[in-house]
Design a protein around this motif. Structure first.
Motif, PDB file in Angstrom:
ATOM      1  N   GLY A 218      -7.815  -0.902 -11.455  1.00  0.00           N
ATOM      2  CA  GLY A 218      -6.998   0.362 -10.141  1.00  0.00           C
ATOM      3  C   GLY A 218      -5.555  -0.118  -9.080  1.00  0.00           C
ATOM      4  N   ILE A 219      -5.806  -1.927  -9.206  1.00  0.00           N
ATOM      5  CA  ILE A 219      -4.727  -2.421  -8.101  1.00  0.00           C
ATOM      6  C   ILE A 219      -3.511  -2.044  -9.406  1.00  0.00           C
ATOM      7  CG2 ILE A 219      -4.554  -4.655  -7.335  1.00  0.00           C
ATOM      8  CD1 ILE A 219      -6.312  -2.706  -5.777  1.00  0.00           C
ATOM      9  N   GLY A 220      -2.523  -2.034  -9.130  1.00  0.00           N
ATOM     10  CA  GLY A 220      -1.059  -1.883  -9.428  1.00  0.00           C
ATOM     11  C   GLY A 220      -1.118  -3.686  -9.827  1.00  0.00           C
ATOM     12  N   ILE A 221       0.078  -4.056 -10.333  1.00  0.00           N
ATOM     13  CA  ILE A 221       0.698  -5.255 -10.634  1.00  0.00           C
ATOM     14  C   ILE A 221       1.715  -5.215 -10.623  1.00  0.00           C
ATOM     15  CG2 ILE A 221       0.425  -8.007 -11.627  1.00  0.00           C
ATOM     16  CD1 ILE A 221      -2.170  -7.139 -10.601  1.00  0.00           C
ATOM     17  N   TRP A 222       2.709  -5.757  -9.785  1.00  0.00           N
ATOM     18  CA  TRP A 222       4.003  -5.636  -9.606  1.00  0.00           C
ATOM     19  C   TRP A 222       4.964  -7.036  -9.877  1.00  0.00           C
ATOM     20  CZ3 TRP A 222       8.781  -5.661  -6.623  1.00  0.00           C
ATOM     21  CH2 TRP A 222       9.376  -5.100  -6.864  1.00  0.00           C
TER      22      TRP A 222
ATOM     23  N   HIS B 164       0.789  -0.911  -0.262  1.00  0.00           N
ATOM     24  CA  HIS B 164      -0.060   0.413  -0.469  1.00  0.00           C
ATOM     25  C   HIS B 164       0.935   1.422   0.235  1.00  0.00           C
ATOM     26  CE1 HIS B 164      -3.253  -2.688   1.118  1.00  0.00           C
ATOM     27  NE2 HIS B 164      -2.672  -2.786   1.879  1.00  0.00           N
ATOM     28  N   SER B 165       0.346   1.785  -0.566  1.00  0.00           N
ATOM     29  CA  SER B 165       0.815   3.367  -0.785  1.00  0.00           C
ATOM     30  C   SER B 165       0.642   4.660  -0.095  1.00  0.00           C
ATOM     31  CB  SER B 165       1.673   3.899  -2.189  1.00  0.00           C
ATOM     32  OG  SER B 165       2.758   5.309  -2.503  1.00  0.00           O
ATOM     33  N   ILE B 166       1.257   5.258   1.216  1.00  0.00           N
ATOM     34  CA  ILE B 166       0.475   6.096   1.778  1.00  0.00           C
ATOM     35  C   ILE B 166       0.115   7.638   0.554  1.00  0.00           C
ATOM     36  CG2 ILE B 166       0.635   7.598   3.773  1.00  0.00           C
ATOM     37  CD1 ILE B 166       2.363   5.667   4.594  1.00  0.00           C
ATOM     38  N   GLU B 167       0.879   7.777   0.534  1.00  0.00           N
ATOM     39  CA  GLU B 167       0.692   8.891  -0.427  1.00  0.00           C
ATOM     40  C   GLU B 167       1.345   8.479  -2.039  1.00  0.00           C
ATOM     41  OE1 GLU B 167       2.786  12.211   0.863  1.00  0.00           O
ATOM     42  OE2 GLU B 167       2.056  12.405   2.513  1.00  0.00           O
ATOM     43  N   PRO B 168       0.871   8.112  -2.843  1.00  0.00           N
ATOM     44  CA  PRO B 168       0.917   8.176  -3.829  1.00  0.00           C
ATOM     45  C   PRO B 168       0.893   8.694  -5.190  1.00  0.00           C
ATOM     46  CG  PRO B 168      -1.195   7.353  -3.690  1.00  0.00           C
ATOM     47  CD  PRO B 168      -0.889   7.445  -2.638  1.00  0.00           C
ATOM     48  N   GLU B 169       2.025   8.609  -5.865  1.00  0.00           N
ATOM     49  CA  GLU B 169       1.900   9.907  -6.710  1.00  0.00           C
ATOM     50  C   GLU B 169       0.966   9.986  -7.487  1.00  0.00           C
ATOM     51  OE1 GLU B 169       5.883   8.968  -9.402  1.00  0.00           O
ATOM     52  OE2 GLU B 169       6.621   9.749  -7.790  1.00  0.00           O
ATOM     53  N   PRO B 170       0.629  11.052  -8.614  1.00  0.00           N
ATOM     54  CA  PRO B 170      -0.419  11.426  -9.093  1.00  0.00           C
ATOM     55  C   PRO B 170      -1.280  10.533 -10.324  1.00  0.00           C
ATOM     56  CG  PRO B 170       0.685  13.379  -8.899  1.00  0.00           C
ATOM     57  CD  PRO B 170       1.405  12.829  -8.348  1.00  0.00           C
ATOM     58  N   GLY B 171      -1.838  10.007 -10.834  1.00  0.00           N
ATOM     59  CA  GLY B 171      -2.291   9.042 -12.021  1.00  0.00           C
ATOM     60  C   GLY B 171      -1.096   7.342 -11.426  1.00  0.00           C
ATOM     61  N   THR B 172      -1.235   7.155 -10.320  1.00  0.00           N
ATOM     62  CA  THR B 172      -0.271   5.510 -10.250  1.00  0.00           C
ATOM     63  C   THR B 172      -1.092   5.203  -9.215  1.00  0.00           C
ATOM     64  OG1 THR B 172       0.942   6.861  -8.205  1.00  0.00           O
ATOM     65  CG2 THR B 172       1.774   6.617 -10.281  1.00  0.00           C
ATOM     66  N   PRO B 173      -1.421   3.531  -8.931  1.00  0.00           N
ATOM     67  CA  PRO B 173      -1.960   2.584  -8.356  1.00  0.00           C
ATOM     68  C   PRO B 173      -1.861   2.840  -6.737  1.00  0.00           C
ATOM     69  CG  PRO B 173      -1.932   1.181  -9.840  1.00  0.00           C
ATOM     70  CD  PRO B 173      -0.589   2.704 -10.011  1.00  0.00           C
ATOM     71  N   ALA B 174      -2.735   2.898  -5.437  1.00  0.00           N
ATOM     72  CA  ALA B 174      -2.293   3.355  -4.351  1.00  0.00           C
ATOM     73  C   ALA B 174      -2.101   2.335  -3.577  1.00  0.00           C
ATOM     74  CB  ALA B 174      -3.299   4.325  -3.868  1.00  0.00           C
ATOM     75  N   HIS B 175      -2.759   0.771  -3.688  1.00  0.00           N
ATOM     76  CA  HIS B 175      -2.787  -0.357  -3.641  1.00  0.00           C
ATOM     77  C   HIS B 175      -1.856  -1.432  -4.934  1.00  0.00           C
ATOM     78  CE1 HIS B 175      -5.214   1.007  -0.273  1.00  0.00           C
ATOM     79  NE2 HIS B 175      -5.733   1.293  -1.753  1.00  0.00           N
ATOM     80  N   PHE B 176      -0.798  -1.907  -4.216  1.00  0.00           N
ATOM     81  CA  PHE B 176      -0.067  -2.977  -5.513  1.00  0.00           C
ATOM     82  C   PHE B 176      -0.607  -4.290  -5.019  1.00  0.00           C
ATOM     83  CE2 PHE B 176       1.442   1.211  -6.384  1.00  0.00           C
ATOM     84  CZ  PHE B 176       1.682   0.476  -8.073  1.00  0.00           C
ATOM     85  N   LEU B 177      -0.479  -5.581  -5.610  1.00  0.00           N
ATOM     86  CA  LEU B 177      -0.434  -6.852  -5.864  1.00  0.00           C
ATOM     87  C   LEU B 177       0.843  -7.278  -6.173  1.00  0.00           C
ATOM     88  CD1 LEU B 177      -1.649  -9.615  -4.551  1.00  0.00           C
ATOM     89  CD2 LEU B 177      -2.729  -9.792  -6.808  1.00  0.00           C
ATOM     90  N   ILE B 178       2.099  -7.873  -5.412  1.00  0.00           N
ATOM     91  CA  ILE B 178       3.691  -8.111  -5.671  1.00  0.00           C
ATOM     92  C   ILE B 178       3.213  -9.742  -5.851  1.00  0.00           C
ATOM     93  CG2 ILE B 178       5.919  -8.219  -5.141  1.00  0.00           C
ATOM     94  CD1 ILE B 178       5.213  -5.536  -3.312  1.00  0.00           C
ATOM     95  N   LEU B 179       3.456  -9.713  -7.623  1.00  0.00           N
ATOM     96  CA  LEU B 179       3.798 -10.989  -7.824  1.00  0.00           C
ATOM     97  C   LEU B 179       4.798 -11.948  -7.785  1.00  0.00           C
ATOM     98  CD1 LEU B 179       2.059 -11.126 -11.530  1.00  0.00           C
ATOM     99  CD2 LEU B 179       0.948 -11.493  -9.115  1.00  0.00           C
ATOM    100  N   ARG B 180       5.277 -13.266  -6.827  1.00  0.00           N
ATOM    101  CA  ARG B 180       6.392 -13.711  -6.994  1.00  0.00           C
ATOM    102  C   ARG B 180       6.619 -14.821  -7.937  1.00  0.00           C
ATOM    103  NH1 ARG B 180       8.535  -9.975  -3.296  1.00  0.00           N
ATOM    104  NH2 ARG B 180       7.316  -9.744  -1.210  1.00  0.00           N
TER     105      ARG B 180
END
Length: 294
Positions: free
Chosen positions: A111-115, A60-76
């Motif tokens: 709206g969920i970032g995938i990383w 989770h990002s507390i202060e996401p940059e404009p245009g970037t998701p606030a929540h991410f799902l990280i794939l291992r």
């Protein structure tokens, strides 16, 4: 929160592999979260059961940059499985970002970032082609024309080249004064000059240029360049005051600060080795008394 799905087996929209089914049941327990990461994770398992996936992490990002998701799902997908990064990127309609040996996937679903990230192993990466000569953009700072790099968390410094000792000590003093607000002093019985070492090394952009490695080597190694180490952990740091004070005993100017070992009050310290007088810092709050908390 980290979830470890099975190393093999998959999930389909119909019958699920027993191990994957346990993963789905585990994911179900997090469906009350309102950020949607669990739902996206369940969707990825269902839509892409054959792609490499060994675990999830949620960010989770507390202060996401404009245009970037606030929540991410990280794939291992495995530390060195760069093919998995390519496969997942293709499946999600994205392009993997390749920076040196580092391959990174960045995408978004609902709206969920995938990383995800993986790194080419150093034993198969062309390390020789990754050797480079550092510039101003690769170092921490520069003093007196010397390029200076912070090493680790102990305050050690690395200088490019083998400048005169006086320049190394002057740049070290300037770095600690300007960056740390401190003065570096030798421990009793030692000299800071004894903490300086000369040698040769080469800089390798592995895994990336911003996360380079320094390899110590001989002078005749291809790409080797002269370097100087300042082992600052062999010294003792002293805080500095914003303005110069004069010692009331000998009159010598001082910016050195310390704490009174008896009452803990902030004090000035005379730099003269024959004086070493201490006097209270003006407007310094008195030390907290234990009685105040009784």
């Amino acid at each position: 929160m980290t979830i470890r799905p099975p190393a093999a087996g998959g999930v389909s929209n119909g019958n699920a592999h027993p191990a994957s089914q346990r993963l789905l049941e585990q994911l179900e327990r997090f469906t009350t979260r309102g950020d949607g990461q669990v739902a996206v994770g369940r969707r990825l398992l269902a839509d892409h059961p054959d792609l490499p996936l060994f675990g999830f992490a949620i960010s989770h990002s507390i202060e996401p940059e404009p245009g970037t998701p606030a929540h991410f799902l990280i794939l291992r997908v495995g530390e060195h499985n760069t093919d998995a990064i390519t496969a997942w990127a293709k499946a999600l309609g994205a392009e993997p970002v390749i920076d040196g040996a580092r391959h990174t996937l960045t995408a978004a679903i609902d709206g969920i970032g995938i990383w995800a990230t993986a790194t080419v192993p150093d034993d198969v990466y062309d390390v020789e082609q990754a050797v480079f000569t550092p510039t101003d953009a690769d170092v921490t700072c520069s003093y007196r024309g010397l390029l200076v790099i912070e090493l680790g968390e102990d305050g050690d410094l690395l200088f490019l080249g083998q400048p005169p000792l006086r320049d190394v000590l002057a740049a070290t003093s300037a770095y600690y004064r300007d960056t740390c607000g401190q003065r570096l002093r030798p421990f009793e019985g030692h000299d800071l000059a004894d903490s300086v070492a000369r040698g040769w090394g080469r800089f390798v952009a592995y895994p990336t240029r911003s996360e380079w490695q320094l390899q110590t080597c001989s002078e005749d190694t291809p790409g080797a360049m002269p370097v100087t180490w300042m082992y600052a952990q062999d010294g003792d740091t002293q805080d500095l005051a914003a303005v110069v004070e004069h010692c009331p005993t000998c009159g010598r100017p001082s910016r050195g600060l310390a704490y009174d070992p008896v009452n803990g009050q902030r004090v000035h310290v005379c730099p003269s080795p024959t004086c070493r007088h201490q006097w209270p810092v003006a407007d310094s709050p008195p030390p907290t008394s234990m009685k105040e908390h009784a």
